[in-house]
Design a protein around this motif. Structure first.
Motif, PDB file in Angstrom:
ATOM      1  N   PRO A  78       0.783  -1.208  -0.114  1.00 46.52           N
ATOM      2  CA  PRO A  78       0.126  -0.058   0.038  1.00 46.52           C
ATOM      3  C   PRO A  78       0.797   1.321  -0.132  1.00 46.52           C
ATOM      4  CG  PRO A  78      -1.021  -1.510   1.499  1.00 46.52           C
ATOM      5  CD  PRO A  78       0.421  -2.053   1.120  1.00 46.52           C
ATOM      6  N   GLU A  79       1.902   1.317   0.628  1.00 47.72           N
ATOM      7  CA  GLU A  79       2.809   2.284   1.000  1.00 47.72           C
ATOM      8  C   GLU A  79       3.482   2.814  -0.443  1.00 47.72           C
ATOM      9  OE1 GLU A  79       6.409   4.779   1.138  1.00 47.72           O
ATOM     10  OE2 GLU A  79       6.296   2.651   0.786  1.00 47.72           O
ATOM     11  N   LEU A  80       3.866   1.743  -1.170  1.00 46.74           N
ATOM     12  CA  LEU A  80       4.590   1.902  -2.593  1.00 46.74           C
ATOM     13  C   LEU A  80       3.486   2.260  -3.511  1.00 46.74           C
ATOM     14  CD1 LEU A  80       6.911   1.759  -4.540  1.00 46.74           C
ATOM     15  CD2 LEU A  80       6.422  -0.694  -4.838  1.00 46.74           C
ATOM     16  N   LEU A  81       2.288   1.633  -3.652  1.00 42.86           N
ATOM     17  CA  LEU A  81       1.457   2.232  -4.523  1.00 42.86           C
ATOM     18  C   LEU A  81       0.869   3.674  -4.156  1.00 42.86           C
ATOM     19  CD1 LEU A  81      -0.802  -0.869  -4.778  1.00 42.86           C
ATOM     20  CD2 LEU A  81       0.775   0.089  -6.320  1.00 42.86           C
ATOM     21  N   PHE A  82       0.791   4.204  -2.977  1.00 38.20           N
ATOM     22  CA  PHE A  82       0.434   5.523  -2.615  1.00 38.20           C
ATOM     23  C   PHE A  82       1.728   6.317  -3.213  1.00 38.20           C
ATOM     24  CE2 PHE A  82       0.139   9.212   0.254  1.00 38.20           C
ATOM     25  CZ  PHE A  82      -1.112   9.545   0.172  1.00 38.20           C
ATOM     26  N   ARG A  83       2.980   6.211  -2.976  1.00 41.05           N
ATOM     27  CA  ARG A  83       3.912   6.914  -3.751  1.00 41.05           C
ATOM     28  C   ARG A  83       4.071   6.920  -5.051  1.00 41.05           C
ATOM     29  NH1 ARG A  83       9.011   5.173  -3.167  1.00 41.05           N
ATOM     30  NH2 ARG A  83       8.705   3.432  -2.430  1.00 41.05           N
ATOM     31  N   THR A  84       3.514   5.810  -5.621  1.00 47.75           N
ATOM     32  CA  THR A  84       3.424   5.762  -6.979  1.00 47.75           C
ATOM     33  C   THR A  84       2.491   6.784  -7.606  1.00 47.75           C
ATOM     34  OG1 THR A  84       4.122   3.355  -7.149  1.00 47.75           O
ATOM     35  CG2 THR A  84       2.902   4.513  -8.997  1.00 47.75           C
ATOM     36  N   GLY A  85       1.218   6.700  -6.887  1.00 45.81           N
ATOM     37  CA  GLY A  85       0.196   7.577  -7.441  1.00 45.81           C
ATOM     38  C   GLY A  85       0.799   8.907  -6.998  1.00 45.81           C
ATOM     39  N   ARG A  86       1.334   9.417  -6.121  1.00 42.44           N
ATOM     40  CA  ARG A  86       1.806  10.827  -5.905  1.00 42.44           C
ATOM     41  C   ARG A  86       2.852  11.143  -6.950  1.00 42.44           C
ATOM     42  NH1 ARG A  86       1.487  13.654  -0.984  1.00 42.44           N
ATOM     43  NH2 ARG A  86       3.385  14.297  -1.462  1.00 42.44           N
TER      44      ARG A  86
ATOM     45  N   ILE B 159      -7.107  12.592 -16.319  1.00 44.29           N
ATOM     46  CA  ILE B 159      -7.329  11.502 -15.438  1.00 44.29           C
ATOM     47  C   ILE B 159      -7.117  10.144 -16.157  1.00 44.29           C
ATOM     48  CG2 ILE B 159      -9.978  11.078 -16.238  1.00 44.29           C
ATOM     49  CD1 ILE B 159     -10.456  10.409 -13.408  1.00 44.29           C
ATOM     50  N   GLN B 160      -6.956  10.165 -17.487  1.00 43.43           N
ATOM     51  CA  GLN B 160      -6.378   9.079 -18.237  1.00 43.43           C
ATOM     52  C   GLN B 160      -5.338   8.320 -17.585  1.00 43.43           C
ATOM     53  OE1 GLN B 160      -8.279   7.437 -19.990  1.00 43.43           O
ATOM     54  NE2 GLN B 160      -7.026   6.035 -21.462  1.00 43.43           N
ATOM     55  N   ASP B 161      -4.307   8.885 -17.226  1.00 43.80           N
ATOM     56  CA  ASP B 161      -3.362   8.616 -16.487  1.00 43.80           C
ATOM     57  C   ASP B 161      -3.172   7.928 -15.307  1.00 43.80           C
ATOM     58  OD1 ASP B 161      -1.144   9.076 -18.649  1.00 43.80           O
ATOM     59  OD2 ASP B 161      -0.359  10.826 -17.581  1.00 43.80           O
ATOM     60  N   LEU B 162      -4.133   8.212 -14.389  1.00 48.53           N
ATOM     61  CA  LEU B 162      -4.598   7.559 -13.070  1.00 48.53           C
ATOM     62  C   LEU B 162      -5.361   6.353 -13.655  1.00 48.53           C
ATOM     63  CD1 LEU B 162      -4.943   7.482 -10.257  1.00 48.53           C
ATOM     64  CD2 LEU B 162      -7.071   8.838 -10.396  1.00 48.53           C
ATOM     65  N   ALA B 163      -6.269   6.251 -14.494  1.00 48.02           N
ATOM     66  CA  ALA B 163      -7.170   5.150 -14.801  1.00 48.02           C
ATOM     67  C   ALA B 163      -6.143   4.184 -15.324  1.00 48.02           C
ATOM     68  CB  ALA B 163      -8.116   5.732 -15.954  1.00 48.02           C
TER      69      ALA B 163
ATOM     70  N   GLU C  68      -6.908   1.445  -4.844  1.00 47.30           N
ATOM     71  CA  GLU C  68      -7.345   2.320  -3.764  1.00 47.30           C
ATOM     72  C   GLU C  68      -6.213   3.102  -3.586  1.00 47.30           C
ATOM     73  OE1 GLU C  68     -10.810  -0.891  -3.094  1.00 47.30           O
ATOM     74  OE2 GLU C  68      -8.484  -0.816  -3.694  1.00 47.30           O
ATOM     75  N   HIS C  69      -5.097   2.526  -3.131  1.00 54.10           N
ATOM     76  CA  HIS C  69      -3.855   3.030  -2.634  1.00 54.10           C
ATOM     77  C   HIS C  69      -3.240   4.158  -3.447  1.00 54.10           C
ATOM     78  CE1 HIS C  69      -4.784  -0.120   0.384  1.00 54.10           C
ATOM     79  NE2 HIS C  69      -4.286  -0.966  -0.301  1.00 54.10           N
ATOM     80  N   LEU C  70      -3.143   3.705  -4.659  1.00 56.18           N
ATOM     81  CA  LEU C  70      -2.530   4.474  -5.777  1.00 56.18           C
ATOM     82  C   LEU C  70      -3.324   5.607  -6.244  1.00 56.18           C
ATOM     83  CD1 LEU C  70      -1.007   3.167  -8.960  1.00 56.18           C
ATOM     84  CD2 LEU C  70      -2.361   5.369  -9.161  1.00 56.18           C
ATOM     85  N   ILE C  71      -4.758   5.400  -6.138  1.00 60.95           N
ATOM     86  CA  ILE C  71      -5.665   6.722  -6.324  1.00 60.95           C
ATOM     87  C   ILE C  71      -5.740   7.459  -5.114  1.00 60.95           C
ATOM     88  CG2 ILE C  71      -8.068   7.090  -6.469  1.00 60.95           C
ATOM     89  CD1 ILE C  71      -8.531   4.462  -7.747  1.00 60.95           C
ATOM     90  N   ALA C  72      -5.384   7.085  -4.005  1.00 55.40           N
ATOM     91  CA  ALA C  72      -5.342   7.882  -2.735  1.00 55.40           C
ATOM     92  C   ALA C  72      -4.078   8.640  -3.123  1.00 55.40           C
ATOM     93  CB  ALA C  72      -5.305   7.363  -1.506  1.00 55.40           C
ATOM     94  N   GLY C  73      -3.122   8.058  -3.443  1.00 53.22           N
ATOM     95  CA  GLY C  73      -1.696   8.865  -3.502  1.00 53.22           C
ATOM     96  C   GLY C  73      -1.848  10.030  -4.571  1.00 53.22           C
ATOM     97  N   TYR C  74      -2.643   9.644  -5.582  1.00 54.46           N
ATOM     98  CA  TYR C  74      -2.721  10.671  -6.756  1.00 54.46           C
ATOM     99  C   TYR C  74      -3.599  11.656  -6.422  1.00 54.46           C
ATOM    100  CZ  TYR C  74      -3.318  12.304 -11.463  1.00 54.46           C
ATOM    101  OH  TYR C  74      -3.542  13.088 -12.758  1.00 54.46           O
ATOM    102  N   ALA C  75      -4.742  11.582  -5.662  1.00 55.05           N
ATOM    103  CA  ALA C  75      -5.491  12.407  -5.379  1.00 55.05           C
ATOM    104  C   ALA C  75      -4.873  13.364  -4.176  1.00 55.05           C
ATOM    105  CB  ALA C  75      -6.751  11.909  -4.641  1.00 55.05           C
TER     106      ALA C  75
END
Length: 350
Positions: free
Chosen positions: A136-144, A244-248, A266-273
Motif C-alpha cells: 500500500p505504501e509503494l502504491l500510494f507513493r506511485t500515485g503521488r 485522469i487517463q493516466d490515473l485510470a 485504492e492506494h494508488l488513487i489515494a496517492g494521486y488524489a
C-alpha cells in the motif's frame, strides 16, 4: 457532425495501421554507425524488446548505459518529436524521475538521415514496478509521483501531441471491431460489457474533464522504483488526452486483490488524489475508464498477437493482469464505483 466522424475514423485507421506493422527490430541494425556518427559514442550494444521502434541498450566505456531508439517508419518522426520534447521539458521537475535526452553532436534532441530517425537517452537504473511487491505504501507513493508527472507535463511545450495513437480514448469506440480475436467465454463477455458502458456513460462526458499532455501508458513495466523516487519511462504512447487517463491506466494495472472493491488500486488513487484533487465527474468516470482501458488492452493485444504470433508472449505481457483486474471490477456499477473511488480518495495511509 459528419466531418468530425470522418476525422475520427481517419485517426483510428492511421493509429491501427501503425500497430499492424512489424517492429523495426526485424530490419538491419545500423546502431553502431548511428551512435558514432551522431553522438561520437562507441560501446557495446544489446537489442531490447520493443513493439514498434528498435530499442538498443548501449554500454559506454565509462561504465554508463544509455538507450538508443531508432525507426525507419515515417510516423516515427512525430513519435520521436513527442518523446524527446516531453523528456527535455521534464528535466528538473520535482516529485518523480525521468530519463534525460542526450543531444546529438549538432545539439539536436533527435537525428534523422535518409530513412532513419532516432534519439539517445540515459538508462534509468531501478526495478520495474511489476517486479516489486506492491505494498500500500509503494502504491500510494506511485500515485503521488504520477500526479507530479502530470502537473509537470501540463507545463511542457510538447510537439506532435495529436498524432494518431491507438491507445487514445478517441479510438476506443471502434475497438470492438477487434473482438473476433478474443477467446470466447467470460473474458469476451466482460470486455463487451465494459466497452458498452464506456460508450453509453463515459464517452459522452469525457470532454468535460481536464485535458492535457499525458504519459498515456504508466504500466508496471514503465514505472520504475529507483533510489531517487518513482521513475517513468517509454513516453511513446503519450498524447493530448484526459488528465485522469493516466490515473485510470496506472490504477487499472494494479487491480489484483478481490477482497477490495477496487482490487488494491485504492492506494494508488489515494496517492494521486493527495496531489491532484479529483473533480466529481472524474470520480464518477474513473472506474468506467479503468475497465475500458483493461478492455482496450485485451482487445488490441489479442489482435496484435494474432498478427505476430512469434512475438505473442511479449505482446501479451500485460493481458493476464488486465483480465484478472477486469473480473474484479466487473461487479461495480456506476454508483458503487463512484462510492469506492470517493472512499479511496478520503483515505490515507496508516
Amino acid at each position: 457532425m459528419k466531418a468530425a466522424a470522418k476525422s475520427a475514423e481517419t485517426y483510428f485507421r492511421a493509429a491501427a495501421a501503425a500497430l499492424a506493422m512489424r517492429s523495426d527490430s526485424s530490419g538491419p541494425d545500423m546502431s553502431v554507425a548511428l551512435l558514432k556518427r551522431h553522438y561520437g559514442v562507441t560501446g557495446s550494444i544489446a537489442t531490447l524488446s520493443s513493439e514498434v521502434e528498435r530499442t538498443i541498450e548501449v554500454g559506454i566505456p565509462d561504465g554508463g548505459r544509455c538507450i538508443l531508439k531508432t525507426s525507419t517508419r515515417p510516423e516515427a518522426v512525430d513519435s520521436f518529436r513527442f518523446q524527446t520534447s516531453a523528456l527535455a521539458g521534464l528535466q528538473g521537475a520535482a516529485g518523480f524521475v525521468a530519463p534525460t535526452v542526450l543531444r546529438t553532436r549538432s545539439g539536436e534532441l533527435m537525428f534523422g538521415e535518409e530513412q532513419t530517425c532516432g534519439y539517445l537517452q540515459t538508462r534509468m537504473e531501478g526495478i520495474p514496478l511489476h517486479q516489486v511487491v506492491p505494498t500500500p505504501e509503494l502504491l500510494f507513493r506511485t500515485g503521488r509521483a504520477l500526479a507530479q508527472l502530470d502537473l509537470a507535463l501540463a507545463q511542457v511545450n510538447v510537439l506532435a501531441a495529436h498524432r494518431p495513437i491507438l491507445w487514445h480514448v478517441g479510438c476506443w469506440s471502434r475497438l470492438m471491431e477487434l473482438e473476433q480475436y478474443l477467446p470466447s467465454g467470460s473474458v469476451a463477455d466482460r470486455v463487451r460489457a465494459a466497452m458498452a458502458e464506456y460508450l453509453e456513460f463515459v464517452e459522452p462526458q469525457i470532454s468535460n474533464v481536464v485535458w492535457q499532455v499525458t504519459h498515456n501508458d504508466p504500466s508496471p513495466f514503465n514505472m520504475i522504483v529507483t533510489g531517487q523516487g518513482l521513475g517513468f519511462i517509454d513516453f511513446g504512447d503519450g498524447c493530448w488526452s484526459p488528465r485522469i487517463q493516466d490515473l485510470a491506466i496506472a490504477a487499472s494495472h494494479v487491480v489484483s486483490d478481490p477482497t477490495l472493491p477496487l482490487g488494491g488500486a485504492e492506494h494508488l488513487i489515494a496517492g494521486y488524489a493527495s496531489i491532484i484533487a479529483l473533480s466529481r465527474l472524474e470520480t464518477r468516470l474513473l472506474v468506467g475508464l479503468m475497465r475500458a482501458r483493461q478492455s482496450a488492452l485485451i482487445l488490441v493485444n489479442y489482435w496484435r498477437a494474432h498478427l505476430f504470433p512469434a512475438d505473442a508472449h511479449y505482446i501479451k505481457k500485460n493481458v493476464a493482469r488486465a483480465e484478472h483486474g477486469l473480473s474484479i471490477l466487473e461487479p461495480l456499477d456506476v454508483a458503487f464505483g463512484e462510492a469506492a473511488v470517493l472512499a479511496a480518495v478520503s483515505s490515507s495511509l496508516p
